[in-house]
Enzyme design. Sequence first.
Site, PDB file in Angstrom:
ATOM      1  N   ARG A   1      32.401  29.669  35.477  1.00  0.00           N
ATOM      2  CA  ARG A   1      30.655  30.466  35.963  1.00  0.00           C
ATOM      3  C   ARG A   1      30.439  31.348  34.579  1.00  0.00           C
ATOM      4  O   ARG A   1      29.195  31.325  34.266  1.00  0.00           O
ATOM      5  CB  ARG A   1      31.562  31.433  36.163  1.00  0.00           C
ATOM      6  CG  ARG A   1      31.484  31.893  38.179  1.00  0.00           C
ATOM      7  CD  ARG A   1      32.058  33.205  38.338  1.00  0.00           C
ATOM      8  NE  ARG A   1      31.923  33.328  39.588  1.00  0.00           N
ATOM      9  CZ  ARG A   1      33.030  34.554  40.475  1.00  0.00           C
ATOM     10  NH1 ARG A   1      33.128  35.198  40.398  1.00  0.00           N
ATOM     11  NH2 ARG A   1      32.607  34.081  42.152  1.00  0.00           N
TER      12      ARG A   1
ATOM     13  N   LYS B   1      39.481  31.007  60.502  1.00  0.00           N
ATOM     14  CA  LYS B   1      39.062  32.019  61.350  1.00  0.00           C
ATOM     15  C   LYS B   1      38.273  32.263  62.070  1.00  0.00           C
ATOM     16  O   LYS B   1      37.027  32.887  60.832  1.00  0.00           O
ATOM     17  CB  LYS B   1      40.216  33.541  60.938  1.00  0.00           C
ATOM     18  CG  LYS B   1      41.350  33.647  61.169  1.00  0.00           C
ATOM     19  CD  LYS B   1      42.302  35.091  60.424  1.00  0.00           C
ATOM     20  CE  LYS B   1      43.670  34.871  61.053  1.00  0.00           C
ATOM     21  NZ  LYS B   1      44.019  36.582  59.516  1.00  0.00           N
TER      22      LYS B   1
ATOM     23  N   GLY C   1      34.620  29.520  47.886  1.00  0.00           N
ATOM     24  CA  GLY C   1      36.304  29.584  47.264  1.00  0.00           C
ATOM     25  C   GLY C   1      36.809  27.565  47.818  1.00  0.00           C
ATOM     26  O   GLY C   1      36.622  26.542  47.404  1.00  0.00           O
TER      27      GLY C   1
ATOM     28  N   GLY D   1      31.325  35.521  48.822  1.00  0.00           N
ATOM     29  CA  GLY D   1      30.381  36.525  49.711  1.00  0.00           C
ATOM     30  C   GLY D   1      28.757  36.652  49.796  1.00  0.00           C
ATOM     31  O   GLY D   1      28.416  36.722  50.609  1.00  0.00           O
TER      32      GLY D   1
END
Length: 394
Positions: free
Chosen positions: A36, A192, A352, A375
């Site tokens: 980053r 999920k 990720g 996100g």
Amino acid sequence: MGWKSLDDMELNGKRVLLRVDINVPVENGKVTDATRIERIAPTVADILAKGGQPILIAHFGRPKGQVVSELSLSVCLSELETTFGQPVTLVETLEAAEAGTLPAGIVLLENIRFHTGEEANDASFAARLAALGDVFCNDAFSAAHRAHASTTSLAKLLPSCAGRLMQAELTALEAALSTPKRPVGAVVGGAKVSTKIDLLLNLVGKLDVLVIGGGMANTFLGAMGASLGSSLQEEDLHDTARDILKQAESIGCKVILPVDGRVSRAFAAGAEYEMVMLNADTKLEDGQMILDAGDAATALIVKEFKALKTLIWNGPLGAFEIEPFDQATMASAKAAAELTKSGDLITVAGGGDTVAALNLAGAADDFTYISTAGGAFLEWMEGKELPGVAALQG
């Protein structure tokens, strides 16, 4: 596009408030992955080249408006200086920054989340920040889904633009989802369905092909009538899965579910497995688990890749962290990378687990674009407006 880049700004002699994401992993006081930090270096270099002074605004961890010494950005200083090739001065309090002339060169303000006004998106706090600079540059796409003072309000108080990393993220994502070269497909995997319902519902309306993998695929297979033993699935979402399949069919989006899988009784590295055909009639015993897509499924996925022009990837196709249940993810990722390398496919990936899987496959470097955002990448793909991006558009 609607937003300005550094190319549109006059920066000579200007103080540039630069929102970055350097929320990097740290162990024993040392940065363990500087990706980053490395990604913001081009923006810092361009600001300096245009005669501006970069004043970095960043968060680290979740101090929740309190000063937490363990979450000081001082831990990043050495890595920042190494990456930028010059000194970086940490200003430890906002009061110190306000009190007088800021030091010359690159400045780093202490963890912005030490202030309650940041996450509250407080207007008066944003005004205090704005008074420190002449121009605002947002290079933190990974924080763009947060409506915080330093991601949204600052953009309304100063002439604003996107940094090079933000520009690259937005350009890549717009090219992949807003105006893609067709046919366009996506791999959506992971454990999920519940965490990716909005994503799936948005994508089926925009894609030609949707590949569903990982534990998510089990929920869809179960919804079709398969009995999957002890495989991970969300039985309470069978109706949702059927709705997504119906919607995809009505729109003309082809959904690819695994036609076979590696089935084992042990979730462990080196565990024995058998290859089992997967369909509505599959009946596994208690104790049996689908831990990866099989060879036939992988071959079908790669065949679909070859017919696409654009591919978006989010999530693995199996338990990629452990052999031998990494095979579908590794083989599919390598195939996508080869097609990208040959110029036949545009590939954009994020999340990720996705980045970790592509790195393990040795495929990441050949993808067209790998997003550093988690996100924000997901919310963009869900079709949601990102406050940090909307603020730049005025």
